[in-house]
Design an enzyme around this catalytic site. Structure first.
Site, PDB file in Angstrom:
ATOM      1  N   GLY A 150       0.769  -1.249   0.000  1.00 43.22           N
ATOM      2  CA  GLY A 150       0.000   0.000   0.000  1.00 43.22           C
ATOM      3  C   GLY A 150       0.794   1.289   0.000  1.00 43.22           C
ATOM      4  O   GLY A 150       0.282   2.332  -0.404  1.00 43.22           O
ATOM      5  N   GLU A 161       3.981   3.951   5.966  1.00 44.66           N
ATOM      6  CA  GLU A 161       2.786   3.121   5.869  1.00 44.66           C
ATOM      7  C   GLU A 161       1.662   3.909   5.191  1.00 44.66           C
ATOM      8  O   GLU A 161       1.636   5.138   5.238  1.00 44.66           O
ATOM      9  CB  GLU A 161       2.388   2.668   7.293  1.00 44.66           C
ATOM     10  CG  GLU A 161       1.052   1.983   7.456  1.00 44.66           C
ATOM     11  CD  GLU A 161       0.910   0.663   6.713  1.00 44.66           C
ATOM     12  OE1 GLU A 161       1.343   0.576   5.557  1.00 44.66           O
ATOM     13  OE2 GLU A 161       0.318  -0.272   7.292  1.00 44.66           O
ATOM     14  N   ASP A 162       0.744   3.192   4.579  1.00 43.84           N
ATOM     15  CA  ASP A 162      -0.371   3.884   3.928  1.00 43.84           C
ATOM     16  C   ASP A 162      -1.422   4.358   4.930  1.00 43.84           C
ATOM     17  O   ASP A 162      -1.774   5.526   4.967  1.00 43.84           O
ATOM     18  CB  ASP A 162      -1.004   3.005   2.823  1.00 43.84           C
ATOM     19  CG  ASP A 162      -1.416   1.611   3.303  1.00 43.84           C
ATOM     20  OD1 ASP A 162      -1.207   1.279   4.485  1.00 43.84           O
ATOM     21  OD2 ASP A 162      -1.944   0.833   2.480  1.00 43.84           O
ATOM     22  N   ASP A 194      -5.113   1.923  10.914  1.00 44.79           N
ATOM     23  CA  ASP A 194      -6.533   1.644  11.079  1.00 44.79           C
ATOM     24  C   ASP A 194      -6.727   1.116  12.516  1.00 44.79           C
ATOM     25  O   ASP A 194      -6.826   1.896  13.449  1.00 44.79           O
ATOM     26  CB  ASP A 194      -6.921   0.627   9.998  1.00 44.79           C
ATOM     27  CG  ASP A 194      -8.410   0.364   9.919  1.00 44.79           C
ATOM     28  OD1 ASP A 194      -9.193   1.288  10.111  1.00 44.79           O
ATOM     29  OD2 ASP A 194      -8.799  -0.795   9.651  1.00 44.79           O
ATOM     30  N   VAL A 198     -11.104   3.184   2.050  1.00 45.78           N
ATOM     31  CA  VAL A 198     -10.553   4.042   1.005  1.00 45.78           C
ATOM     32  C   VAL A 198      -9.677   3.269   0.025  1.00 45.78           C
ATOM     33  O   VAL A 198      -9.161   2.189   0.350  1.00 45.78           O
ATOM     34  CB  VAL A 198      -9.750   5.222   1.611  1.00 45.78           C
ATOM     35  CG1 VAL A 198     -10.666   6.159   2.377  1.00 45.78           C
ATOM     36  CG2 VAL A 198      -8.608   4.724   2.494  1.00 45.78           C
ATOM     37  N   ASP A 203      -5.500  -0.374  -2.049  1.00 48.08           N
ATOM     38  CA  ASP A 203      -6.378  -1.217  -2.867  1.00 48.08           C
ATOM     39  C   ASP A 203      -7.646  -1.648  -2.154  1.00 48.08           C
ATOM     40  O   ASP A 203      -7.753  -1.620  -0.939  1.00 48.08           O
ATOM     41  CB  ASP A 203      -5.645  -2.492  -3.275  1.00 48.08           C
ATOM     42  CG  ASP A 203      -5.510  -3.459  -2.088  1.00 48.08           C
ATOM     43  OD1 ASP A 203      -4.956  -3.050  -1.057  1.00 48.08           O
ATOM     44  OD2 ASP A 203      -5.996  -4.604  -2.187  1.00 48.08           O
ATOM     45  N   ARG A 240      -5.364   0.664  -6.993  1.00 48.21           N
ATOM     46  CA  ARG A 240      -4.117   1.223  -6.456  1.00 48.21           C
ATOM     47  C   ARG A 240      -3.624   2.366  -7.342  1.00 48.21           C
ATOM     48  O   ARG A 240      -2.879   3.230  -6.892  1.00 48.21           O
ATOM     49  CB  ARG A 240      -3.023   0.147  -6.418  1.00 48.21           C
ATOM     50  CG  ARG A 240      -3.233  -0.923  -5.370  1.00 48.21           C
ATOM     51  CD  ARG A 240      -1.943  -1.733  -5.223  1.00 48.21           C
ATOM     52  NE  ARG A 240      -2.147  -3.008  -4.558  1.00 48.21           N
ATOM     53  CZ  ARG A 240      -2.117  -3.183  -3.240  1.00 48.21           C
ATOM     54  NH1 ARG A 240      -1.905  -2.165  -2.445  1.00 48.21           N
ATOM     55  NH2 ARG A 240      -2.292  -4.375  -2.710  1.00 48.21           N
TER      56      ARG A 240
HETATM   57  P1  IMP Z   1      -4.332  -1.973  10.895  1.00 45.05           P
HETATM   58  O1  IMP Z   1      -3.451  -3.106  11.251  1.00 45.05           O
HETATM   59  O2  IMP Z   1      -5.771  -2.280  11.166  1.00 45.05           O
HETATM   60  O3  IMP Z   1      -3.912  -0.640  11.448  1.00 45.05           O
HETATM   61  O4  IMP Z   1      -4.358  -1.925   9.348  1.00 45.05           O
HETATM   62  C1  IMP Z   1      -3.496  -1.279   8.587  1.00 45.05           C
HETATM   63  C2  IMP Z   1      -3.567  -1.860   7.192  1.00 45.05           C
HETATM   64  O5  IMP Z   1      -4.895  -2.177   6.815  1.00 45.05           O
HETATM   65  C3  IMP Z   1      -3.098  -0.832   6.199  1.00 45.05           C
HETATM   66  O6  IMP Z   1      -1.757  -1.045   5.926  1.00 45.05           O
HETATM   67  C4  IMP Z   1      -3.933  -1.121   4.986  1.00 45.05           C
HETATM   68  O7  IMP Z   1      -3.251  -2.033   4.160  1.00 45.05           O
HETATM   69  C5  IMP Z   1      -5.158  -1.803   5.494  1.00 45.05           C
HETATM   70  N1  IMP Z   1      -6.301  -0.882   5.472  1.00 45.05           N
HETATM   71  C6  IMP Z   1      -6.843  -0.239   6.521  1.00 45.05           C
HETATM   72  N2  IMP Z   1      -7.845   0.537   6.140  1.00 45.05           N
HETATM   73  C7  IMP Z   1      -7.936   0.404   4.798  1.00 45.05           C
HETATM   74  C8  IMP Z   1      -8.781   1.001   3.816  1.00 45.05           C
HETATM   75  O8  IMP Z   1      -9.655   1.836   4.085  1.00 45.05           O
HETATM   76  N3  IMP Z   1      -8.553   0.614   2.535  1.00 45.05           N
HETATM   77  C9  IMP Z   1      -7.607  -0.290   2.187  1.00 45.05           C
HETATM   78  N4  IMP Z   1      -6.784  -0.849   3.065  1.00 45.05           N
HETATM   79  C10 IMP Z   1      -6.955  -0.510   4.369  1.00 45.05           C
HETATM   80 MG    MG Z   2      -1.063  -2.230   4.423  1.00 42.17          MG
END
Ligand code: IMP
Ligand code: MG
Length: 178
Positions: free
Chosen positions: A46, A101-102, A105, A155, A161, A167
């Site tokens: 991402g 990082e993208d 979440d 998003v 993606d 992407r």
């Molecule tokens: P976390 O471990 O829940 O913080 O997730 C982070 C990862 O989840 C990011 O690196 C993204 O790859 C993916 N992610 C979280 N939200 C989204 C979104 O809205 N769209 C696409 N990928 C997401």
């Molecule tokens: Mg990711």
């Protein structure tokens, strides 16, 4: 799920992203002004567009490396279990590192990945995320720099993606299911 009919609404324009990256790059250059070569680590996949734009705004010597952690698969929900799928090529021990990082979440990915990198004893490890969804946090994690705080929406675009699609959109869009 990926086949569910949906539309994509623009949330953050390409122009707004570029302006924000320019400002973030200045702060990063200031923070690492005493570094001889910064290791910029992109979390695949991402962050690939973000890291490409970010490093071109950095006016200090950089090395670029990549790390891949397990993703959501084809779902929009986090598995909460984060595995390292692809390790760095280079060494980070005793070095200044910027993890790119993208999105933050739930916070699980960056918590796990920063633990993984800190176990190698970098001199300094900082994190930057283009997007942050604070309302979704399950474990406390705050990136050192954040591009934009966004609401709890799924998003896509600018490297991000939905089941490996979109992407290549030049902006950040929110997926709206019909
Ligand atoms: P976390 O471990 O829940 O913080 O997730 C982070 C990862 O989840 C990011 O690196 C993204 O790859 C993916 N992610 C979280 N939200 C989204 C979104 O809205 N769209 C696409 N990928 C997401
Ligand atoms: Mg990711």
């Amino acid at each position: 799920m990926p086949n569910r009919p949906h539309v994509i609404d623009e949330l953050i324009s390409a122009k707004a992203i570029a302006a924000r990256i320019e400002a973030l790059a200045k702060e990063i250059c200031h923070e690492f002004s005493d570094t001889d070569k910064l290791v910029v680590v992109g979390l695949l996949r991402g962050s690939f567009v973000f890291i490409a734009d970010l490093v071109r705004e950095l006016t200090l010597p950089v090395e670029v490396d990549f790390l891949e952690a397990s993703s959501y698969g084809d779902s929009t929900e986090s598995s909460r279990e984060v595995r390292i799928l692809k390790d760095l090529r280079g060494t980070i021990e005793g070095r200044d590192v910027l993890l790119v990082e993208d999105i933050v979440d739930t916070g699980h990915t960056l918590t796990r990945v920063t633990e993984f990198l800190n176990a190698r004893h970098p001199k300094r490890l900082k994190t930057i995320a283009l997007l942050d969804k604070p309302s979704r946090r399950e474990v406390p994690f705050t990136a050192d720099w954040t591009g934009f705080e966004i609401p709890d929406k799924f998003v896509v675009g600018y490297g991000i993606d939905f089941a490996q699609r979109n992407r290549n959109l030049p902006y950040i869009g929110a997926v709206r299911f019909l």
